[in-house]
Design an enzyme around this catalytic site. Structure first.
Site, PDB file in Angstrom:
ATOM      1  N   LYS A   1      12.739 -13.989 -12.249  1.00 28.09           N
ATOM      2  CA  LYS A   1      12.650 -12.787 -13.111  1.00 28.09           C
ATOM      3  C   LYS A   1      11.461 -13.019 -14.162  1.00 28.09           C
ATOM      4  O   LYS A   1      10.517 -12.291 -14.548  1.00 28.09           O
ATOM      5  CB  LYS A   1      13.675 -12.190 -13.881  1.00 28.09           C
ATOM      6  CG  LYS A   1      14.655 -11.422 -13.210  1.00 28.09           C
ATOM      7  CD  LYS A   1      14.291 -10.146 -12.778  1.00 28.09           C
ATOM      8  CE  LYS A   1      13.745  -9.915 -11.484  1.00 28.09           C
ATOM      9  NZ  LYS A   1      14.592 -10.045 -10.546  1.00 28.09           N
TER      10      LYS A   1
ATOM     11  N   LYS B   1       6.222  -3.950  -4.521  1.00 27.73           N
ATOM     12  CA  LYS B   1       7.764  -3.501  -4.724  1.00 27.73           C
ATOM     13  C   LYS B   1       8.208  -3.689  -3.308  1.00 27.73           C
ATOM     14  O   LYS B   1       9.536  -4.039  -3.056  1.00 27.73           O
ATOM     15  CB  LYS B   1       7.927  -1.964  -5.026  1.00 27.73           C
ATOM     16  CG  LYS B   1       9.120  -1.632  -5.158  1.00 27.73           C
ATOM     17  CD  LYS B   1       9.857  -2.521  -6.421  1.00 27.73           C
ATOM     18  CE  LYS B   1      11.179  -2.107  -6.299  1.00 27.73           C
ATOM     19  NZ  LYS B   1      12.314  -3.160  -7.262  1.00 27.73           N
TER      20      LYS B   1
ATOM     21  N   ARG C   1       4.865   0.430  -6.296  1.00 26.76           N
ATOM     22  CA  ARG C   1       4.821  -0.315  -5.001  1.00 26.76           C
ATOM     23  C   ARG C   1       3.883  -1.618  -5.217  1.00 26.76           C
ATOM     24  O   ARG C   1       4.102  -2.526  -4.388  1.00 26.76           O
ATOM     25  CB  ARG C   1       4.274   0.317  -3.930  1.00 26.76           C
ATOM     26  CG  ARG C   1       5.385   1.513  -3.248  1.00 26.76           C
ATOM     27  CD  ARG C   1       4.964   2.506  -2.510  1.00 26.76           C
ATOM     28  NE  ARG C   1       4.459   1.855  -1.230  1.00 26.76           N
ATOM     29  CZ  ARG C   1       5.644   1.762   0.068  1.00 26.76           C
ATOM     30  NH1 ARG C   1       6.681   2.563  -0.339  1.00 26.76           N
ATOM     31  NH2 ARG C   1       5.204   1.314   1.002  1.00 26.76           N
TER      32      ARG C   1
ATOM     33  N   CYS D   1       0.988  -1.205  -0.217  1.00 32.61           N
ATOM     34  CA  CYS D   1       0.043  -0.037  -0.135  1.00 32.61           C
ATOM     35  C   CYS D   1       0.711   1.186  -0.007  1.00 32.61           C
ATOM     36  O   CYS D   1       1.830   1.339   0.572  1.00 32.61           O
ATOM     37  CB  CYS D   1      -0.808  -0.126   1.220  1.00 32.61           C
ATOM     38  SG  CYS D   1      -1.898  -1.418   1.693  1.00 32.61           S
TER      39      CYS D   1
ATOM     40  N   GLU E   1      17.708 -16.696 -10.132  1.00 35.19           N
ATOM     41  CA  GLU E   1      17.429 -15.125 -10.400  1.00 35.19           C
ATOM     42  C   GLU E   1      16.728 -15.118 -11.727  1.00 35.19           C
ATOM     43  O   GLU E   1      15.732 -14.235 -11.966  1.00 35.19           O
ATOM     44  CB  GLU E   1      18.552 -14.390  -9.866  1.00 35.19           C
ATOM     45  CG  GLU E   1      18.354 -12.734 -10.579  1.00 35.19           C
ATOM     46  CD  GLU E   1      17.220 -12.147  -9.632  1.00 35.19           C
ATOM     47  OE1 GLU E   1      16.708 -12.784  -8.676  1.00 35.19           O
ATOM     48  OE2 GLU E   1      16.835 -10.841 -10.136  1.00 35.19           O
TER      49      GLU E   1
ATOM     50  N   GLU F   1       7.969 -13.862 -12.355  1.00 33.81           N
ATOM     51  CA  GLU F   1       7.467 -12.543 -11.718  1.00 33.81           C
ATOM     52  C   GLU F   1       6.712 -11.738 -12.721  1.00 33.81           C
ATOM     53  O   GLU F   1       5.574 -11.249 -12.620  1.00 33.81           O
ATOM     54  CB  GLU F   1       8.154 -12.077 -10.682  1.00 33.81           C
ATOM     55  CG  GLU F   1       8.932 -10.944 -10.969  1.00 33.81           C
ATOM     56  CD  GLU F   1       9.719 -10.523  -9.970  1.00 33.81           C
ATOM     57  OE1 GLU F   1       9.411  -9.917  -8.842  1.00 33.81           O
ATOM     58  OE2 GLU F   1      11.016 -10.595  -9.837  1.00 33.81           O
TER      59      GLU F   1
ATOM     60  N   TRP G   1      -3.088  -2.686  -1.544  1.00 34.93           N
ATOM     61  CA  TRP G   1      -2.585  -3.962  -1.982  1.00 34.93           C
ATOM     62  C   TRP G   1      -3.161  -4.995  -1.272  1.00 34.93           C
ATOM     63  O   TRP G   1      -2.979  -4.909   0.042  1.00 34.93           O
ATOM     64  CB  TRP G   1      -0.958  -3.949  -2.017  1.00 34.93           C
ATOM     65  CG  TRP G   1      -0.600  -5.423  -2.476  1.00 34.93           C
ATOM     66  CD1 TRP G   1      -0.195  -5.631  -3.841  1.00 34.93           C
ATOM     67  CD2 TRP G   1       0.151  -6.474  -1.797  1.00 34.93           C
ATOM     68  NE1 TRP G   1       0.503  -6.684  -3.839  1.00 34.93           N
ATOM     69  CE2 TRP G   1       0.434  -7.241  -2.571  1.00 34.93           C
ATOM     70  CE3 TRP G   1       0.173  -6.754  -0.399  1.00 34.93           C
ATOM     71  CZ2 TRP G   1       1.246  -8.516  -2.390  1.00 34.93           C
ATOM     72  CZ3 TRP G   1       0.677  -7.883  -0.045  1.00 34.93           C
ATOM     73  CH2 TRP G   1       1.079  -8.933  -0.942  1.00 34.93           C
TER      74      TRP G   1
ATOM     75  N   HIS H   1      18.621 -36.281 -10.952  1.00 34.91           N
ATOM     76  CA  HIS H   1      17.772 -36.751  -9.764  1.00 34.91           C
ATOM     77  C   HIS H   1      16.532 -36.312  -9.710  1.00 34.91           C
ATOM     78  O   HIS H   1      15.869 -36.421  -8.660  1.00 34.91           O
ATOM     79  CB  HIS H   1      18.610 -36.037  -8.433  1.00 34.91           C
ATOM     80  CG  HIS H   1      19.946 -36.384  -8.658  1.00 34.91           C
ATOM     81  ND1 HIS H   1      20.421 -37.726  -8.303  1.00 34.91           N
ATOM     82  CD2 HIS H   1      21.189 -35.893  -8.616  1.00 34.91           C
ATOM     83  CE1 HIS H   1      21.880 -37.847  -8.219  1.00 34.91           C
ATOM     84  NE2 HIS H   1      22.301 -36.682  -8.494  1.00 34.91           N
TER      85      HIS H   1
ATOM     86  N   ASN I   1      -1.276   1.468   5.958  1.00 36.96           N
ATOM     87  CA  ASN I   1      -0.426   0.618   5.195  1.00 36.96           C
ATOM     88  C   ASN I   1      -0.101  -0.376   6.389  1.00 36.96           C
ATOM     89  O   ASN I   1       0.280   0.020   7.468  1.00 36.96           O
ATOM     90  CB  ASN I   1       0.870   1.234   4.461  1.00 36.96           C
ATOM     91  CG  ASN I   1       1.758   0.206   4.167  1.00 36.96           C
ATOM     92  OD1 ASN I   1       1.621  -1.062   4.044  1.00 36.96           O
ATOM     93  ND2 ASN I   1       2.975   0.652   3.808  1.00 36.96           N
ATOM     94  N   GLY I   2      -0.061  -1.854   6.333  1.00 37.95           N
ATOM     95  CA  GLY I   2       0.351  -2.353   7.213  1.00 37.95           C
ATOM     96  C   GLY I   2      -0.760  -3.524   7.581  1.00 37.95           C
ATOM     97  O   GLY I   2      -1.552  -3.920   6.876  1.00 37.95           O
TER      98      GLY I   2
HETATM   99  O1  M6R Z   1      13.507  -4.567  -0.868  1.00 31.68           O
HETATM  100  P1  M6R Z   1      14.052  -6.101  -0.798  1.00 31.68           P
HETATM  101  O2  M6R Z   1      15.299  -6.369  -1.482  1.00 31.68           O
HETATM  102  O3  M6R Z   1      14.248  -6.439   0.587  1.00 31.68           O
HETATM  103  O4  M6R Z   1      12.774  -6.927  -1.446  1.00 31.68           O
HETATM  104  C1  M6R Z   1      13.224  -8.458  -1.504  1.00 31.68           C
HETATM  105  C2  M6R Z   1      12.052  -9.036  -2.417  1.00 31.68           C
HETATM  106  O5  M6R Z   1      10.962  -8.831  -2.051  1.00 31.68           O
HETATM  107  C3  M6R Z   1      12.523  -8.457  -3.891  1.00 31.68           C
HETATM  108  O6  M6R Z   1      13.723  -8.930  -4.225  1.00 31.68           O
HETATM  109  C4  M6R Z   1      11.563  -9.363  -4.824  1.00 31.68           C
HETATM  110  O7  M6R Z   1      11.866 -10.832  -4.846  1.00 31.68           O
HETATM  111  C5  M6R Z   1      11.470  -8.768  -6.192  1.00 31.68           C
HETATM  112  N1  M6R Z   1      10.132  -8.503  -6.691  1.00 31.68           N
HETATM  113  C6  M6R Z   1      12.292  -9.584  -7.152  1.00 31.68           C
HETATM  114  O8  M6R Z   1      12.197  -8.985  -8.322  1.00 31.68           O
END
Ligand code: M6R
Length: 609
Positions: free
Chosen positions: A486, A604, A27, A2, A482, A489, A74, A505, A99-100
């Site tokens: 990517k 974010k 965000r 949020c 990674e 997501e 969110w 395996h 937010n929270g």
């Molecule tokens: O702000 P942070 O690096 O602590 O965030 C951690 C994860 O939420 C963040 O890396 C998330 O996995 C990304 N969306 C990946 O692209």
């Protein structure tokens, strides 16, 4: 997560609030809303599901007021729906954005229902606005009402509250979620982060845990957790309003991928001398602390966790320092046993990730003495709560998919490896080698970016697929993780990464013509092993997409596609190959018409557990 914006001014604040929401879109959110106190001292509110532009279309100049709050939601409790969107209002008198997560909302809801309050949403938030109203009815003082309401709340919050009883006043509070106060001339603001307010101010106060802020046009008064008035430092942001602009790029993610050579250069600037790393880059007293360090524990989430996994190879192979890496949400609920003289390192782009913050707090409770944050946001909670900090200089990262934050974290980790390693096995020569290689990294990254067109040519092979496998060995295994993260997501293709040696395996059973297999194959001593694993895929009819160092001499054929990467030292390869995987994910997602910068269901800055 949020996003909150609020303003108290003499002019109409609706345009400021809407622009602030637009700047917080990155965000992640599913609905948005705004409430103001209008010229007749009444609360007016507009909410909508969808994008900020949908909210704007609804507003269409119909609402105006000099005091207001706004929010991007969110969903956590209650589906994305207009009635669940913020601001929430109690009895036409108090409006609130949050937010929270309020953990005891059910208990409060039961009690408030008995008192005659009506609920119009399924959110955990609505209990807060009723609680504040209850105390406002007694005190007729918004600040006092908020302060009396807060002790009833269990959980995390950043709040903005206004009331028709006090049209020129805005009260804010934070515990566990970030909130900044923006200082103007004759007008003041609140927001979840500075980006939201850059068009109206560059002067900020970062609220601390437990702070409550009382804003009027004339003044900002801050109370700490014990209720005492406190002076918090005013910080001048160096970001300009267009520092977070997309420029000529179609998406923030692409802009941020292309910013990596610059971000890496900036992260190295003033951190390295001719042949060595400055210990001072990690904060005051770092040198003396580093002299005592015998082990490293890294804790992080998501992409930052992947950076930590790569760091482990380096700490152990180069500096010969034992290193463990763990996902923060697991670490915080374990009973970990850390060796004496362990440096506890957190990695985070935002510095506000709730799990990482909680893991740091947990580490302190079990006696960890020395903590270091590698973070991209100087004023974040993580930096403030850590003894030492190394700030990556990636600049604001807006795309939800982390790119430049990751590669600059790798640079920061190498600086730490060099600094700790110099004191032991690595020695001055090893440090000199790392520093020399790091200087070449911006150019290597440019070279990787120049392969963009070749990467795009692979897109048709992925666009209609449901699944993909990513393979790597050594430091390239977390690089493959990674790459898979990517792709999943932003393109919503299910992607998994495996250490190539693990294929036989189990995962090999999945390989068929519909499962593209991506491999990262730099020219290192593991290449021959990887090559054999790739043959196993070929033999089962799998289609291979290999990013390979020129010197490996992999040849392409009908079912083996190769992009040749300029020869790269193994130490720099994780950054170079990651850039290529970022480009692949980006272009595949674009071809699918996905919402690149705000992928569905994601946020974010993950400020809730
Ligand atoms: O702000 P942070 O690096 O602590 O965030 C951690 C994860 O939420 C963040 O890396 C998330 O996995 C990304 N969306 C990946 O692209």
């Amino acid at each position: 997560m949020c996003g909150i914006v609020g303003a108290v001014a003499q002019r109409d604040v609706v345009p400021i609030l809407v622009e602030g929401l637009r700047r917080l879109e990155y965000r992640g959110y599913d609905s948005a809303g705004v409430a103001v106190i209008d010229g007749d001292a009444h609360l007016a509110r507009t909410r909508s599901v969808g994008k900020v532009r949908d909210l704007e279309a609804r507003l269409d100049g119909h609402m105006a007021g000099a005091t207001g709050i706004a929010h991007t939601r969110w969903a956590t409790h209650g589906r994305p729906a207009t009635e669940n969107a913020h601001p929430h209002i109690c009895r036409k008198t108090v409006a609130l954005v949050h937010n929270g997560i309020i953990e005891n909302h059910e208990e409060l809801r039961r009690a408030q229902t008995k008192l005659g309050f009506e609920f119009t949403s399924d959110t955990d938030t609505e209990v807060i606005v009723h609680e504040i109203y209850r105390h406002l009815a007694d005190t007729h003082d918004l600040l006092e009402a908020v302060r009396r309401a807060l002790p009833a709340l269990r959980g995390a919050y950043a709040l903005g509250v206004i009331t028709s009883e006090a049209p020129g006043r805005l009260v804010a509070a934070r515990r566990g979620c970030p909130l900044v106060v923006g200082l103007g001339i004759g007008e003041h603001f609140i927001a979840s982060d500075v980006a939201a307010l850059l068009p109206v101010t560059q002067r900020f106060i970062f609220l601390e845990e437990g702070d409550v802020a009382d804003l009027t046009r004339e003044r900002v008064t801050i109370y700490d957790a014990s209720g005492q008035i406190v002076e918090r430092p005013v910080k001048q942001s160096e970001l300009s309003a267009d520092a977070v602009a997309r420029g000529e790029y179609r998406h923030y993610m692409l802009k941020e991928i292309y910013e990596q050579p610059r971000a890496i250069t900036d992260t190295l600037t003033n951190r390295i001398g001719l042949h060595h790393v400055y210990d001072e880059a990690f904060g005051t007293g770092a040198a003396a602390i580093f002299d005592t360090i015998e082990a490293v524990q890294i804790v992080a989430c998501g992409t930052s966790y992947h950076a930590g996994l790569i760091g482990r190879y380096w700490f152990e192979a180069l500096a010969e320092i034992p290193c463990s890496v763990e996902v923060a949400s697991e670490f915080r609920y374990r009973r970990p046993r850390l060796a004496p003289h362990t440096l506890f390192v957190t990695l985070s782009q935002s510095g506000e990730t709730a799990d990482t913050l909680a893991a740091l707090a947990h580490a302190k409770t079990i006696g960890v003495e020395h903590t270091l944050a590698i973070c991209n946001v100087p004023e974040s909670a993580l930096v403030r709560q850590s003894g030492l900090a190394l700030l990556t200089q990636a600049g604001p990262e807006i795309g939800v998919a982390s790119t430049k934050a990751f590669t600059t974290q790798l640079v920061a980790l190498l600086l730490l490896v060099a600094s700790l390693g110099r004191r032991g096995h690595l020695g001055g020569d090893g440090e000199r080698r790392i520093v020399g290689l790091l200087r070449t990294l911006p150019v290597l990254t440019e070279q990787a970016l120049s392969l963009d067109a070749a990467v795009q040519s692979w897109v048709p092979a992925f666009a209609n697929k449901q699944h993909a496998l990513f393979l790597g060995r050594g430091t390239q295994y977390p690089v493959a993780m990674e790459g898979a993260l990517k792709l999943k997501e932003i393109s919503y293709i299910h992607a998994e990464a495996y250490p190539a040696g693990e294929l036989k395996h189990g995962p090999l059973a999945l390989v068929d013509a519909d499962m593209p297999v991506v491999a990262v194959a730099p020219g290192n001593e593991l290449f021959e092993k990887l090559h054999s694993n790739l043959q196993e895929v070929r033999a089962r009819g799998g289609e291979l997409f290999v990013f390979a160092d020129a010197k490996n001499g992999i040849t392409a054929d009908e079912r083996t596609h190769v992009i040749t990467v300029p020869p790269t030292d193994d130490l720099m390869a994780p950054v170079v190959y990651t850039v290529l995987l970022q480009l692949l994910a980006y272009h595949v997602a674009v071809s699918k018409g996905a919402d690149i910068d705000q992928p569905r269901n994601l946020a974010k800055s993950v400020t809730v557990e």
